[in-house]
Design a protein around this motif. Structure first.
Motif, short mmCIF file in Angstrom:
data_model
loop_
_atom_site.label_atom_id
_atom_site.label_comp_id
_atom_site.label_asym_id
_atom_site.label_seq_id
_atom_site.Cartn_x
_atom_site.Cartn_y
_atom_site.Cartn_z
N GLN A 1 -58.77 -15.57 -29.75
CA GLN A 1 -59.92 -14.68 -29.56
C GLN A 1 -59.48 -13.25 -29.26
OE1 GLN A 1 -63.91 -15.10 -29.25
NE2 GLN A 1 -62.90 -13.30 -30.11
N LEU A 2 -58.52 -13.10 -28.38
CA LEU A 2 -58.04 -11.76 -28.02
C LEU A 2 -57.41 -11.06 -29.22
CD1 LEU A 2 -56.56 -12.78 -24.58
CD2 LEU A 2 -58.38 -11.09 -24.90
N GLU A 3 -56.64 -11.79 -29.98
CA GLU A 3 -55.99 -11.18 -31.15
C GLU A 3 -57.03 -10.82 -32.21
OE1 GLU A 3 -52.44 -9.85 -33.11
OE2 GLU A 3 -52.94 -10.38 -31.04
N ILE A 4 -57.96 -11.71 -32.46
CA ILE A 4 -58.99 -11.46 -33.48
C ILE A 4 -59.87 -10.29 -33.07
CG2 ILE A 4 -61.11 -12.43 -34.47
CD1 ILE A 4 -59.56 -15.13 -34.59
N LEU A 5 -60.29 -10.25 -31.81
CA LEU A 5 -61.14 -9.16 -31.34
C LEU A 5 -60.44 -7.81 -31.48
CD1 LEU A 5 -63.62 -8.02 -29.89
CD2 LEU A 5 -62.49 -8.56 -27.72
N THR A 6 -59.21 -7.73 -31.02
CA THR A 6 -58.52 -6.44 -31.06
C THR A 6 -58.24 -5.99 -32.49
OG1 THR A 6 -56.40 -7.59 -30.71
CG2 THR A 6 -57.49 -6.67 -28.78
N ARG A 7 -57.95 -6.92 -33.38
CA ARG A 7 -57.68 -6.53 -34.78
C ARG A 7 -58.96 -6.16 -35.52
NH1 ARG A 7 -52.82 -10.14 -37.48
NH2 ARG A 7 -51.43 -10.19 -35.67
N LEU A 8 -60.01 -6.97 -35.37
CA LEU A 8 -61.25 -6.66 -36.09
C LEU A 8 -61.88 -5.36 -35.60
CD1 LEU A 8 -63.04 -10.12 -36.51
CD2 LEU A 8 -61.90 -8.75 -38.27
N SER A 9 -61.64 -5.00 -34.35
CA SER A 9 -62.23 -3.78 -33.80
C SER A 9 -61.76 -2.53 -34.51
CB SER A 9 -61.91 -3.68 -32.30
OG SER A 9 -62.56 -4.70 -31.57
N THR A 10 -60.67 -2.62 -35.24
CA THR A 10 -60.15 -1.45 -35.96
C THR A 10 -61.00 -1.09 -37.18
OG1 THR A 10 -58.72 -2.78 -37.41
CG2 THR A 10 -57.81 -2.07 -35.28
N GLY A 11 -61.79 -2.04 -37.69
CA GLY A 11 -62.53 -1.81 -38.92
C GLY A 11 -61.73 -2.06 -40.17
N GLU A 12 -60.45 -2.40 -40.01
CA GLU A 12 -59.59 -2.66 -41.16
C GLU A 12 -59.65 -4.14 -41.55
OE1 GLU A 12 -55.76 -1.41 -39.87
OE2 GLU A 12 -56.33 0.72 -39.68
N LYS A 13 -59.16 -4.46 -42.76
CA LYS A 13 -59.09 -5.85 -43.20
C LYS A 13 -58.00 -6.58 -42.44
CE LYS A 13 -61.10 -5.61 -47.82
NZ LYS A 13 -60.89 -5.94 -49.26
N VAL A 14 -58.32 -7.81 -42.04
CA VAL A 14 -57.42 -8.57 -41.18
C VAL A 14 -57.19 -9.96 -41.75
CG1 VAL A 14 -57.08 -9.56 -38.88
CG2 VAL A 14 -58.26 -7.35 -39.13
N SER A 15 -55.92 -10.33 -41.86
CA SER A 15 -55.53 -11.71 -42.11
C SER A 15 -54.69 -12.15 -40.92
CB SER A 15 -54.74 -11.85 -43.41
OG SER A 15 -55.56 -11.57 -44.53
N TYR A 16 -54.97 -13.34 -40.43
CA TYR A 16 -54.33 -13.78 -39.20
C TYR A 16 -54.20 -15.29 -39.22
CZ TYR A 16 -54.14 -15.10 -34.22
OH TYR A 16 -53.79 -15.67 -33.02
N ASP A 17 -53.02 -15.79 -38.95
CA ASP A 17 -52.75 -17.22 -38.90
C ASP A 17 -52.68 -17.64 -37.44
OD1 ASP A 17 -52.12 -19.81 -39.53
OD2 ASP A 17 -50.02 -19.40 -40.03
N GLY A 18 -53.81 -18.11 -36.90
CA GLY A 18 -53.89 -18.39 -35.48
C GLY A 18 -53.56 -19.83 -35.13
#
Length: 271
Positions: A131-148
């Motif tokens: 959750q912390l990683e997804i929130l901080t990355r999505l907050s940038t407005g950029e496209k995000v791929s993440y293997d959680g």
């Protein structure tokens, strides 16, 4: 020293929730805090318990200056991407007044009653990290791929980005050395703990911050303050907290209610 007020968001009407937030704002508190549960936690019979994130959305338009948060949002109640979008919406609705308190959830009975999966402690911490990683990355407005560990993203984007940059302040509570403290060092803007565990973990936090390339001074320290004692006793406790490096005091709603809060503001907080 900053002061936030817990508005004791249970067993009161929604109109009272709004009134308490406005009351805190009018008195000059820095922040107002609700809770994140779906049932009244204490007492009998069943009483009012309003969902936390939508309550913050309502408070965002019912207030104009005070900062808003939950102490704390449980990661088991919402998919991390949904939570990130809720955070973004409230941050925009409040014009950048949202604080994000996050925890791994603990009330098993509530999960069972409502059909939420109550994961093992380790898996709940894995979800909190995602959750912390997804929130901080999505907050940038950029496209995000993440293997959680529990949740993954593929070319996800949240737009617009949050008002507060790089994201709304993140609050993490607790002092567990294995899972909590590394998350505090990596993600937290505010660390909420009781004074003694906090003192015991300062050296560890400094070491973990150095590994993350952070200055420990960038993490503000928070502890709780009771408003039930007399003003002189409260003042002595505040002086003690200040001497121990506390930056923010999370004030519980006192048993006496508004008169005790008004007395605290007049005789203690205004000084």
């Amino acid at each position: 020293m900053k002061f936030g007020l817990d508005i004791a968001q249970q067993r009161v009407s929604f109109a009272e929730v709004i009134d308490r937030a406005r009351f805190a704002e009018d008195l000059g508190f820095t922040g107002v805090w609700g809770f994140d549960h779906f049932v009244a936690m204490y007492g009998e019979p069943p009483g009012e318990a309003f969902e936390g994130m939508t309550t913050l959305a309502a408070l965002a338009t019912a207030t104009s200056r005070i900062r808003l948060g939950l102490m704390v949002a449980g990661v088991t109640y919402r998919h991390p991407s949904l939570f990130a979008h809720q955070v973004n919406t409230i941050d925009h609705a409040s014009n950048g007044r949202l604080e994000v308190g996050l925890g791994n959830g603990w009330y098993e009975k509530e999960h069972t009653q409502l059909g939420f999966d109550f994961l093992t402690t380790g898996k709940r911490f894995d979800l909190l990290e995602d959750q912390l990683e997804i929130l901080t990355r999505l907050s940038t407005g950029e496209k995000v791929s993440y293997d959680g560990k529990r949740v993954s993203l593929q070319d996800a984007q949240m737009y617009p980005p949050t008002v507060q940059r790089p994201h709304p302040p993140i609050w993490i509570g607790g002092a567990g050395p294995q899972r909590t403290m590394p998350l505090v060092a990596r993600y937290a803007d505010y660390w909420h703990a009781q004074p003694e565990p906090m003192k015991q973990r300062l050296d560890l936090l400094k070491e973990l911050c150095e590994k993350e390339g952070r200055d420990i001074s960038t993490i503000k320290r928070v502890t709780s303050l009771s408003l039930d004692p007399d003003p002189d006793t409260i003042t002595r406790k505040i002086d003690e907290h200040r001497a121990n490096g506390i930056d923010y005091l999370y004030c519980g709603w006192p048993g006496e209610g508004r008169p005790a809060i008004e007395r605290f503001v007049e005789k203690v907080m205004s000084r």
